[in-house]
Design a protein around this motif. Structure first.
Motif, PDB file in Angstrom:
ATOM      1  N   ARG A 283       0.803  -1.218   0.000  1.00 23.37           N
ATOM      2  CA  ARG A 283       0.000   0.000   0.000  1.00 23.37           C
ATOM      3  C   ARG A 283       0.839   1.273   0.000  1.00 23.37           C
ATOM      4  O   ARG A 283       0.343   2.340  -0.384  1.00 23.37           O
ATOM      5  N   LYS A 284       2.072   1.201   0.423  1.00 20.28           N
ATOM      6  CA  LYS A 284       2.912   2.391   0.444  1.00 20.28           C
ATOM      7  C   LYS A 284       3.779   2.534  -0.800  1.00 20.28           C
ATOM      8  O   LYS A 284       4.531   3.494  -0.931  1.00 20.28           O
ATOM      9  N   ASP A 285       3.673   1.578  -1.709  1.00 18.72           N
ATOM     10  CA  ASP A 285       4.467   1.628  -2.937  1.00 18.72           C
ATOM     11  C   ASP A 285       3.799   2.551  -3.951  1.00 18.72           C
ATOM     12  O   ASP A 285       2.705   2.260  -4.446  1.00 18.72           O
ATOM     13  N   GLU A 286       4.437   3.677  -4.246  1.00 19.58           N
ATOM     14  CA  GLU A 286       3.856   4.622  -5.187  1.00 19.58           C
ATOM     15  C   GLU A 286       4.143   4.238  -6.635  1.00 19.58           C
ATOM     16  O   GLU A 286       3.435   4.663  -7.552  1.00 19.58           O
ATOM     17  N   ALA A 287       5.176   3.464  -6.852  1.00 14.04           N
ATOM     18  CA  ALA A 287       5.508   2.985  -8.197  1.00 14.04           C
ATOM     19  C   ALA A 287       5.872   1.505  -8.106  1.00 14.04           C
ATOM     20  O   ALA A 287       6.452   1.049  -7.126  1.00 14.04           O
ATOM     21  N   LYS A 288       5.500   0.758  -9.121  1.00 16.82           N
ATOM     22  CA  LYS A 288       5.752  -0.678  -9.165  1.00 16.82           C
ATOM     23  C   LYS A 288       5.329  -1.352  -7.855  1.00 16.82           C
ATOM     24  O   LYS A 288       6.137  -1.984  -7.166  1.00 16.82           O
ATOM     25  N   PRO A 289       4.061  -1.225  -7.476  1.00 19.99           N
ATOM     26  CA  PRO A 289       3.615  -1.796  -6.196  1.00 19.99           C
ATOM     27  C   PRO A 289       3.808  -3.306  -6.143  1.00 19.99           C
ATOM     28  O   PRO A 289       3.555  -4.013  -7.110  1.00 19.99           O
ATOM     29  N   ARG A 290       4.315  -3.762  -5.023  1.00 22.03           N
ATOM     30  CA  ARG A 290       4.526  -5.194  -4.828  1.00 22.03           C
ATOM     31  C   ARG A 290       3.194  -5.919  -4.648  1.00 22.03           C
ATOM     32  O   ARG A 290       2.216  -5.326  -4.210  1.00 22.03           O
ATOM     33  N   ARG A 291       3.195  -7.199  -4.988  1.00 23.75           N
ATOM     34  CA  ARG A 291       1.964  -7.975  -4.874  1.00 23.75           C
ATOM     35  C   ARG A 291       1.689  -8.390  -3.436  1.00 23.75           C
ATOM     36  O   ARG A 291       0.584  -8.803  -3.109  1.00 23.75           O
ATOM     37  N   GLY A 292       2.689  -8.303  -2.582  1.00 20.89           N
ATOM     38  CA  GLY A 292       2.459  -8.625  -1.175  1.00 20.89           C
ATOM     39  C   GLY A 292       2.157 -10.076  -0.920  1.00 20.89           C
ATOM     40  O   GLY A 292       1.363 -10.418  -0.038  1.00 20.89           O
ATOM     41  N   LEU A 293       2.804 -10.950  -1.674  1.00 21.70           N
ATOM     42  CA  LEU A 293       2.515 -12.376  -1.577  1.00 21.70           C
ATOM     43  C   LEU A 293       3.816 -13.143  -1.410  1.00 21.70           C
ATOM     44  O   LEU A 293       4.863 -12.736  -1.925  1.00 21.70           O
ATOM     45  N   THR A 294       3.755 -14.257  -0.693  1.00 19.29           N
ATOM     46  CA  THR A 294       4.936 -15.116  -0.593  1.00 19.29           C
ATOM     47  C   THR A 294       5.309 -15.640  -1.980  1.00 19.29           C
ATOM     48  O   THR A 294       4.444 -15.769  -2.851  1.00 19.29           O
ATOM     49  N   PRO A 295       6.571 -15.940  -2.247  1.00 18.61           N
ATOM     50  CA  PRO A 295       6.982 -16.396  -3.581  1.00 18.61           C
ATOM     51  C   PRO A 295       6.554 -17.836  -3.846  1.00 18.61           C
ATOM     52  O   PRO A 295       7.357 -18.778  -3.769  1.00 18.61           O
ATOM     53  N   VAL A 296       5.286 -18.011  -4.153  1.00 24.73           N
ATOM     54  CA  VAL A 296       4.693 -19.342  -4.309  1.00 24.73           C
ATOM     55  C   VAL A 296       5.427 -20.160  -5.354  1.00 24.73           C
ATOM     56  O   VAL A 296       5.737 -21.342  -5.148  1.00 24.73           O
ATOM     57  N   ARG A 297       5.723 -19.539  -6.489  1.00 22.14           N
ATOM     58  CA  ARG A 297       6.385 -20.273  -7.580  1.00 22.14           C
ATOM     59  C   ARG A 297       7.756 -20.781  -7.128  1.00 22.14           C
ATOM     60  O   ARG A 297       8.099 -21.951  -7.339  1.00 22.14           O
ATOM     61  N   ALA A 298       8.550 -19.926  -6.496  1.00 21.02           N
ATOM     62  CA  ALA A 298       9.895 -20.324  -6.063  1.00 21.02           C
ATOM     63  C   ALA A 298       9.825 -21.395  -4.979  1.00 21.02           C
ATOM     64  O   ALA A 298      10.614 -22.351  -4.982  1.00 21.02           O
ATOM     65  N   LEU A 299       8.899 -21.253  -4.048  1.00 24.53           N
ATOM     66  CA  LEU A 299       8.738 -22.255  -2.993  1.00 24.53           C
ATOM     67  C   LEU A 299       8.330 -23.602  -3.586  1.00 24.53           C
ATOM     68  O   LEU A 299       8.875 -24.652  -3.227  1.00 24.53           O
TER      69      LEU A 299
END
Length: 439
Positions: A283-299
């Motif tokens: 929510r604080k990312d003004e540009a390229k906001p992160r998805r806020g999710l664990t790296p499911v694919r890598a795990l």
């Protein structure tokens, strides 16, 4: 046989099978079962899946979204607003809201829920007490595991440790943790140590809310490595589940890999909570906001057992939800870009076989002979289409007993041009039945 399900699909590309059920267990799976059942279901080529499992769900905080609506949608606000509402919890109200969630879950084919009621001086043990009552009340519809969850911290909030011990003595099944909600990294580590101490003393599994932030600058929100090393040191491999794990997703691959490798070595189950984490994260990312999710694919690629769950239903943490694992799975598949047929099957496994491992039920779970007959028949004809169609669950069975039957009718009025009402359609159907009966 008690029940025989005819002409059901359990694997794409393979012949339809019949499933025979006896004494609450799957007794036979054959192409043409030569035994009859006291009850018989003709699936007509539709798909059967083992019952869904929700390994991370908050019943006591569900349906609070209209009581004190959040204005900003942040994690800090959600904790504050929920704390105010928790202080006003009343037993019958908690039971009523919890039943709403459980009824939704049962209709959606869920056979097991791991509930995480808060244990703290704000609401005392009302969440555990009501969950224990519901565990008995719903015992023929689903299995309910109860986590003693210290949302307000253990060291930060006086009296929580004693309440945790009381909750476990009352019958809570799992030791919970919330290590990020302490005042320092030292206290976060001490929180984790005390959770392990409680679990080891009573030989109980552990399920903690961990690594719940957008980044790893604050160590309190990035405790995965410490937890994994503690798991290995205590010989608790395979008995620890971690929810959220969002800050791990903010690390670049080179930084994340050693932690992921350690999680695999510790055989830790990671339960991602996409509805909540997407809503609160970045929510604080003004540009390229992160998805806020664990790296499911890598795990997943590293061999870590990944499951998912709904987490919250309609409150300040997650203002949406209907306790439907297919809905959450469809959302997750979009987010992590698991769209190929093989990847979609992996998403389904995350709410079935993987989730069973995460809650310690792998030995009795699944569509196989001798396994407990917890299953559902979906209104779709290919396993690969389950996430695409989000189909109704036409029949749901728990321990070999039919618990849900779903019927529906939908028609497209292409030609008549007339307005329809439910009463008009009902009368029309009755007239057709009378007419058919005279022929």
């Amino acid at each position: 046989m008690d029940i025989v399900i005819r002409n059901v699909r359990i694997e794409d590309g393979k012949p339809l099978v019949d499933i025979g059920i006896k004494d609450g267990k799957i007794a036979a799976i054959e192409e043409r079962l030569d035994k009859t059942g006291d009850q018989e279901i003709d699936a007509d080529g539709r798909v059967a899946l083992p019952g869904f499992i929700e390994p991370h769900l908050h019943l006591d905080k569900a349906f609070l979204h209209r009581r004190l609506p959040a204005r900003f949608g942040t994690l800090d606000e959600a904790i504050r607003v929920t704390g105010i509402l928790k202080a006003k919890q009343e037993r019958e109200d908690v039971l009523a809201r919890s039943r709403q969630v459980l009824d939704m879950a049962v209709r959606n084919g869920t056979s097991v829920i791991r509930a995480h009621p808060d244990v703290d001086p704000i609401q005392g043990l009302i969440g555990v007490e009501t969950a224990l009552q519901l565990k008995d009340e719903y015992r023929d519809l689903l299995d309910l595991q109860i986590v003693a969850f210290p949302q307000e911290g253990i060291l930060k909030t006086s009296g929580v440790l004693d309440l945790m011990k009381q909750a476990l003595a009352m019958g809570a099944d799992v030791v919970g943790g919330c290590p990020y909600n302490e005042l320092s990294w030292t206290d976060t580590c001490a929180h984790i140590d005390q959770v392990f101490e409680l679990a080891l003393k009573q030989d109980l599994d552990i399920d903690m809310h961990a690594d719940f932030a957008d980044d790893t600058q604050d160590q309190r929100f990035a405790a995965a490595e410490y937890i994994a090393r503690k798991t290995i040191a205590t010989g608790y491999q395979g008995r620890v589940a971690l929810g959220h794990m969002t800050s791990l997703g903010a690390r670049i691959p080179e930084e994340a890999k050693p932690v992921i490798d350690l999680l695999r070595e510790a055989d830790i189950h990671v339960v991602t909570l996409p509805a909540t984490d997407l809503y609160l994260g970045g929510r604080k990312d003004e540009a390229k906001p992160r998805r806020g999710l664990t790296p499911v694919r890598a795990l997943h690629m590293a061999g870590v057992n990944v499951a998912y769950s709904s987490n919250n239903i309609r409150n300040a943490f997650t203002p949406f939800g209907k306790a439907d694992p297919l809905q959450i799975g469809n959302l997750l598949a979009h987010i992590v870009q698991f769209g190929t047929p093989d990847h979609q099957l992996e998403i389904l496994k995350m709410s079935t076989a993987n989730a069973a491992r995460a809650v310690g039920l792998a030995d009795r779970y699944g569509l196989a002979v001798s396994k407990q007959a917890d299953l559902m028949i979906l209104d779709t004809h290919a396993v690969a289409d389950a996430l695409l169609d989000l189909p109704p669950r036409l029949w749901v069975l728990k321990r070999g007993r039919i618990t849900v039957v779903t019927t529906y009718e939908s028609k497209i009025c292409r030609e008549c041009g007339h307005a329809h009402t439910a009463a008009h359609d009902h009368a029309e159907q009755n007239q057709k039945k009378k007419s058919a009966a005279t022929h």
